[in-house]
Scaffold this motif. Structure first.
Motif, PDB file in Angstrom:
ATOM      1  N   GLU A  26       0.939  -1.439   0.127  1.00 20.83           N
ATOM      2  CA  GLU A  26      -0.028   0.182   0.143  1.00 20.83           C
ATOM      3  C   GLU A  26       0.662   1.189   0.218  1.00 20.83           C
ATOM      4  O   GLU A  26       0.609   2.199  -0.542  1.00 20.83           O
ATOM      5  CB  GLU A  26      -0.879  -0.130   1.134  1.00 20.83           C
ATOM      6  CG  GLU A  26      -0.351   0.279   2.229  1.00 20.83           C
ATOM      7  CD  GLU A  26       0.486  -0.955   3.073  1.00 20.83           C
ATOM      8  OE1 GLU A  26       1.249  -0.953   3.845  1.00 20.83           O
ATOM      9  OE2 GLU A  26       0.108  -1.992   2.612  1.00 20.83           O
ATOM     10  N   ILE A  30       0.135   4.147  -2.829  1.00 19.37           N
ATOM     11  CA  ILE A  30      -0.203   5.488  -2.875  1.00 19.37           C
ATOM     12  C   ILE A  30       0.784   6.645  -2.626  1.00 19.37           C
ATOM     13  O   ILE A  30       0.469   7.715  -3.115  1.00 19.37           O
ATOM     14  CB  ILE A  30      -1.164   5.551  -1.445  1.00 19.37           C
ATOM     15  CG1 ILE A  30      -0.365   5.437  -0.120  1.00 19.37           C
ATOM     16  CG2 ILE A  30      -2.336   4.508  -1.295  1.00 19.37           C
ATOM     17  CD1 ILE A  30      -0.993   5.300   1.096  1.00 19.37           C
ATOM     18  N   ARG A  61      -6.152   2.739  -7.316  1.00 16.45           N
ATOM     19  CA  ARG A  61      -6.226   4.387  -7.102  1.00 16.45           C
ATOM     20  C   ARG A  61      -7.599   4.540  -7.592  1.00 16.45           C
ATOM     21  O   ARG A  61      -8.395   5.484  -6.905  1.00 16.45           O
ATOM     22  CB  ARG A  61      -5.472   4.964  -8.046  1.00 16.45           C
ATOM     23  CG  ARG A  61      -3.799   4.938  -7.318  1.00 16.45           C
ATOM     24  CD  ARG A  61      -3.116   5.902  -8.154  1.00 16.45           C
ATOM     25  NE  ARG A  61      -2.614   5.441  -9.736  1.00 16.45           N
ATOM     26  CZ  ARG A  61      -1.856   4.545  -9.980  1.00 16.45           C
ATOM     27  NH1 ARG A  61      -1.240   3.858  -8.959  1.00 16.45           N
ATOM     28  NH2 ARG A  61      -1.522   4.034 -11.112  1.00 16.45           N
ATOM     29  N   MET A  64      -9.863   3.533  -4.558  1.00 10.50           N
ATOM     30  CA  MET A  64      -9.768   4.428  -3.400  1.00 10.50           C
ATOM     31  C   MET A  64     -10.367   5.936  -3.692  1.00 10.50           C
ATOM     32  O   MET A  64     -10.644   6.571  -2.888  1.00 10.50           O
ATOM     33  CB  MET A  64      -8.209   4.905  -3.321  1.00 10.50           C
ATOM     34  CG  MET A  64      -7.410   3.739  -2.653  1.00 10.50           C
ATOM     35  SD  MET A  64      -5.632   3.824  -2.386  1.00 10.50           S
ATOM     36  CE  MET A  64      -5.481   5.024  -1.337  1.00 10.50           C
ATOM     37  N   ASP A  71     -10.090   4.298   0.921  1.00  8.42           N
ATOM     38  CA  ASP A  71      -9.026   5.290   0.836  1.00  8.42           C
ATOM     39  C   ASP A  71      -8.462   5.409   2.274  1.00  8.42           C
ATOM     40  O   ASP A  71      -7.140   5.278   2.333  1.00  8.42           O
ATOM     41  CB  ASP A  71      -9.384   6.411   0.225  1.00  8.42           C
ATOM     42  CG  ASP A  71      -8.376   7.354   0.141  1.00  8.42           C
ATOM     43  OD1 ASP A  71      -7.610   7.155  -0.858  1.00  8.42           O
ATOM     44  OD2 ASP A  71      -8.101   8.364   0.970  1.00  8.42           O
TER      45      ASP A  71
END
Length: 89
Positions: A26, A30, A61, A64, A71
């Protein structure tokens, strides 16, 4: 992860163990985008036969963006792990 066991190491020191239903990657997804041309924060190694589910970065993405609760959960996990690595006490 769908099954198995993984160890997470930083500079050769074990900092975590992951098992079924745990996730990793993760932080890369991100914070650093698509090219993965940076140094990793940890090494993840299988200790048993393991089955993984990979989610493409673009799909993650998009998820999210569409699901603020997901998210927030992913970002909280990344934050917690970064602080555990920075201060393993």
């Amino acid at each position: 992860m769908l099954g198995g066991e993984l160890i997470v190491t930083v500079d050769g020191t074990e900092v975590n163990r992951l098992t079924t239903r745990d996730a990793f990657g993760e932080i890369a997804a991100i914070d650093w985008g698509r090219d993965f041309s940076y140094g990793r924060t940890a090494t993840v190694t299988a200790t048993t036969p393991t089955r993984l589910l990979a989610i493409p970065g673009a799909a993650l993405r998009e998820l999210m963006l569409d699901a603020p609760s997901i998210d927030a959960a992913i970002r909280q996990t990344a934050y917690d792990r970064m602080h555990r690595v920075a201060d393993p006490t």
